[in-house]
Design a protein around this motif. Structure first.
Motif, short mmCIF file in Angstrom:
data_model
loop_
_atom_site.label_atom_id
_atom_site.label_comp_id
_atom_site.label_asym_id
_atom_site.label_seq_id
_atom_site.Cartn_x
_atom_site.Cartn_y
_atom_site.Cartn_z
N PRO A 1 16.64 -27.56 -42.96
CA PRO A 1 17.47 -26.90 -41.99
C PRO A 1 17.58 -27.76 -40.85
O PRO A 1 18.91 -27.81 -40.40
CB PRO A 1 16.85 -25.50 -41.82
CG PRO A 1 15.94 -25.07 -42.96
CD PRO A 1 15.45 -26.42 -43.51
N ASP A 2 16.81 -28.44 -40.40
CA ASP A 2 16.93 -29.18 -39.05
C ASP A 2 17.75 -30.18 -39.27
O ASP A 2 18.65 -30.80 -38.48
CB ASP A 2 15.51 -29.60 -38.35
CG ASP A 2 14.47 -30.37 -39.39
OD1 ASP A 2 14.80 -30.01 -40.49
OD2 ASP A 2 13.58 -31.10 -39.05
N HIS A 3 17.49 -30.95 -40.55
CA HIS A 3 18.35 -32.23 -40.77
C HIS A 3 19.71 -31.65 -41.07
O HIS A 3 20.69 -32.40 -40.54
CB HIS A 3 17.89 -32.62 -42.04
CG HIS A 3 16.57 -33.49 -42.00
ND1 HIS A 3 15.51 -33.81 -42.98
CD2 HIS A 3 15.76 -33.67 -41.08
CE1 HIS A 3 14.64 -34.53 -42.66
NE2 HIS A 3 14.59 -34.26 -41.38
N ALA A 4 19.99 -30.66 -41.81
CA ALA A 4 21.43 -30.35 -41.83
C ALA A 4 21.96 -29.98 -40.56
O ALA A 4 23.21 -30.30 -40.45
CB ALA A 4 21.33 -28.91 -42.65
N ALA B 1 30.31 -40.21 -39.11
CA ALA B 1 30.68 -40.84 -40.45
C ALA B 1 29.55 -40.89 -41.54
O ALA B 1 29.44 -40.53 -42.66
CB ALA B 1 31.49 -41.96 -40.52
N ALA B 2 28.36 -41.54 -41.04
CA ALA B 2 27.23 -41.59 -41.77
C ALA B 2 26.81 -40.05 -42.18
O ALA B 2 26.31 -39.81 -43.17
CB ALA B 2 26.33 -42.20 -41.06
N ALA B 3 26.83 -39.12 -41.35
CA ALA B 3 26.56 -37.86 -41.60
C ALA B 3 27.45 -37.35 -42.75
O ALA B 3 26.69 -36.32 -43.58
CB ALA B 3 26.54 -36.80 -40.35
N LEU B 4 28.50 -37.45 -43.03
CA LEU B 4 29.54 -37.22 -43.74
C LEU B 4 29.00 -37.59 -45.32
O LEU B 4 28.62 -36.90 -46.03
CB LEU B 4 30.77 -37.51 -43.74
CG LEU B 4 31.63 -36.99 -42.54
CD1 LEU B 4 33.06 -37.79 -42.30
CD2 LEU B 4 31.99 -35.39 -42.67
N THR B 5 28.46 -38.91 -45.34
CA THR B 5 27.99 -39.31 -46.51
C THR B 5 26.79 -38.70 -46.84
O THR B 5 26.49 -38.31 -48.02
CB THR B 5 27.86 -40.90 -46.25
OG1 THR B 5 28.95 -41.74 -46.12
CG2 THR B 5 27.12 -41.65 -47.49
N GLU B 6 25.84 -38.66 -45.77
CA GLU B 6 24.17 -38.17 -46.14
C GLU B 6 24.71 -36.74 -46.44
O GLU B 6 23.95 -36.27 -47.57
CB GLU B 6 23.82 -38.09 -44.81
CG GLU B 6 23.05 -39.19 -44.20
CD GLU B 6 21.94 -39.80 -45.04
OE1 GLU B 6 21.54 -39.29 -46.14
OE2 GLU B 6 21.59 -41.09 -44.75
N SER B 7 25.62 -35.82 -46.13
CA SER B 7 25.77 -34.27 -46.81
C SER B 7 26.15 -34.53 -47.99
O SER B 7 25.86 -33.76 -48.79
CB SER B 7 26.84 -33.86 -45.77
OG SER B 7 26.57 -33.69 -44.32
N ILE B 8 27.09 -35.22 -48.51
CA ILE B 8 27.56 -35.49 -49.92
C ILE B 8 26.42 -35.91 -50.83
O ILE B 8 26.34 -35.29 -51.80
CB ILE B 8 28.69 -36.54 -49.85
CG1 ILE B 8 29.92 -35.94 -49.01
CG2 ILE B 8 28.99 -36.75 -51.42
CD1 ILE B 8 31.02 -37.32 -49.19
N GLN C 1 25.97 -31.37 -36.16
CA GLN C 1 26.07 -31.86 -34.75
C GLN C 1 26.61 -33.47 -34.71
O GLN C 1 27.57 -33.46 -33.82
CB GLN C 1 24.87 -31.73 -33.89
CG GLN C 1 24.18 -30.38 -33.87
CD GLN C 1 22.80 -30.33 -33.41
OE1 GLN C 1 22.10 -31.05 -33.26
NE2 GLN C 1 22.41 -29.15 -32.72
N ALA C 2 26.09 -34.21 -35.61
CA ALA C 2 26.71 -35.52 -35.57
C ALA C 2 28.16 -35.47 -35.71
O ALA C 2 28.78 -36.18 -35.31
CB ALA C 2 25.75 -36.58 -36.35
N ILE C 3 28.54 -34.84 -36.88
CA ILE C 3 29.97 -34.72 -37.05
C ILE C 3 30.93 -34.21 -36.03
O ILE C 3 31.95 -34.74 -35.68
CB ILE C 3 29.93 -33.87 -38.57
CG1 ILE C 3 29.31 -34.63 -39.72
CG2 ILE C 3 31.23 -33.86 -39.04
CD1 ILE C 3 29.12 -34.12 -40.72
N GLN C 4 30.26 -33.10 -35.67
CA GLN C 4 31.05 -32.44 -34.66
C GLN C 4 31.27 -33.42 -33.36
O GLN C 4 32.15 -33.37 -32.64
CB GLN C 4 30.38 -30.96 -34.16
CG GLN C 4 30.82 -30.51 -33.04
CD GLN C 4 30.58 -29.12 -32.87
OE1 GLN C 4 29.83 -28.60 -33.81
NE2 GLN C 4 30.56 -28.61 -31.62
N ALA C 5 30.04 -33.85 -32.90
CA ALA C 5 30.26 -35.00 -31.85
C ALA C 5 31.20 -36.11 -31.92
O ALA C 5 31.76 -36.53 -31.17
CB ALA C 5 28.80 -35.51 -31.50
#
Length: 230
Positions: free
Chosen positions: A147-150, A129-136, A155-159
């Motif tokens: 690239p490695d952060h993205a 969920a935090a990765a969703l926020t970070e992407s926005i 991967q966090a969202i998929q997991a």
């Protein structure tokens, strides 16, 4: 109970905002999510629903071309997800009512092992969920993540939610610099949330509700347009 303290009011506003954004009623969605934040402000400091409310509000402000407000909401959401992670690390996680005999025996003979597995599951969900926020946040700031952060965020969202867990919703993007309106894909895990929530102990339901009802935004397809800066 004071109306502003009712968690079901947070849920009603959150779902209403999701319905509005699905129909491209952007201002209405932002209004619902603003109300959701007002209800969440009266929840405990580490309640995961506070993070979800702020993240969704940030998305609503982004697609309504209110960049300054979006950054403020998303910045607060990022901090709140870190608070949620700390809460999960120390909260007492009870067994689920539907646990199998295997899990009951494991809990009896190796309680630390089973507790660790449950905690890891909830930490994975929080990270997704935090990765969703970070992407926005990356998109509203018009910054390209390393690239490695993205990759780590993907991967966090998929997991957390599974490769094919999210449904897609199309809405008009009002933030693009291009005269031709583009579309973004909003990802919702509402259907998955309903299935998971009914099998979750009440103590952890706030996390389940928050994580699965945090709405994600698919990155731009590379047309070069950037969010409008207000």
């Amino acid at each position: 109970m004071n109306e502003m303290n009712r968690p079901d009011a947070w849920l009603a506003c959150t779902l209403a905002g999701l319905r509005a954004v699905e129909d491209a009623r952007i201002d209405e969605a932002a209004s619902f999510w603003r109300d959701s934040c007002a209800f969440a402000d009266n929840l405990p400091d580490e309640d995961p629903r506070r993070a979800a409310a702020l993240s969704n509000l940030g998305l609503g402000e982004l697609v309504a071309s209110r960049r300054t407000q979006a950054i403020a909401a998303l910045s607060a959401a990022r901090t709140q997800w870190r608070n949620v992670e700390a809460w999960i690390q120390r909260v007492d996680i009870p067994s689920t009512a539907s646990s199998s005999m295997f899990h009951f025996l494991l809990a009896a003979n190796h309680p630390d092992v089973l507790t660790g597995l449950r905690r890891k599951k909830y930490l994975t969900l929080c990270a997704g969920a935090a990765a969703l926020t970070e992407s926005i946040y990356d998109q509203v700031c018009a910054d390209s993540a390393e690239p490695d952060h993205a990759l780590l965020r993907a991967q966090a969202i998929q997991a957390a939610f599974g490769e094919d867990a999210t449904g897609t919703r199309v809405l008009v993007d009002l933030t693009g610099a291009s005269p031709a309106r583009r579309v973004r894909i909003v990802k919702s895990t509402e259907a998955q949330w309903r299935s998971v929530a009914k099998n979750t102990v009440v103590e952890m339901r706030p996390l389940i509700d928050a994580a699965y009802l945090t709405v994600g935004l698919k990155p731009d397809s590379g047309d070069g347009a950037r969010p409008h800066r207000d």
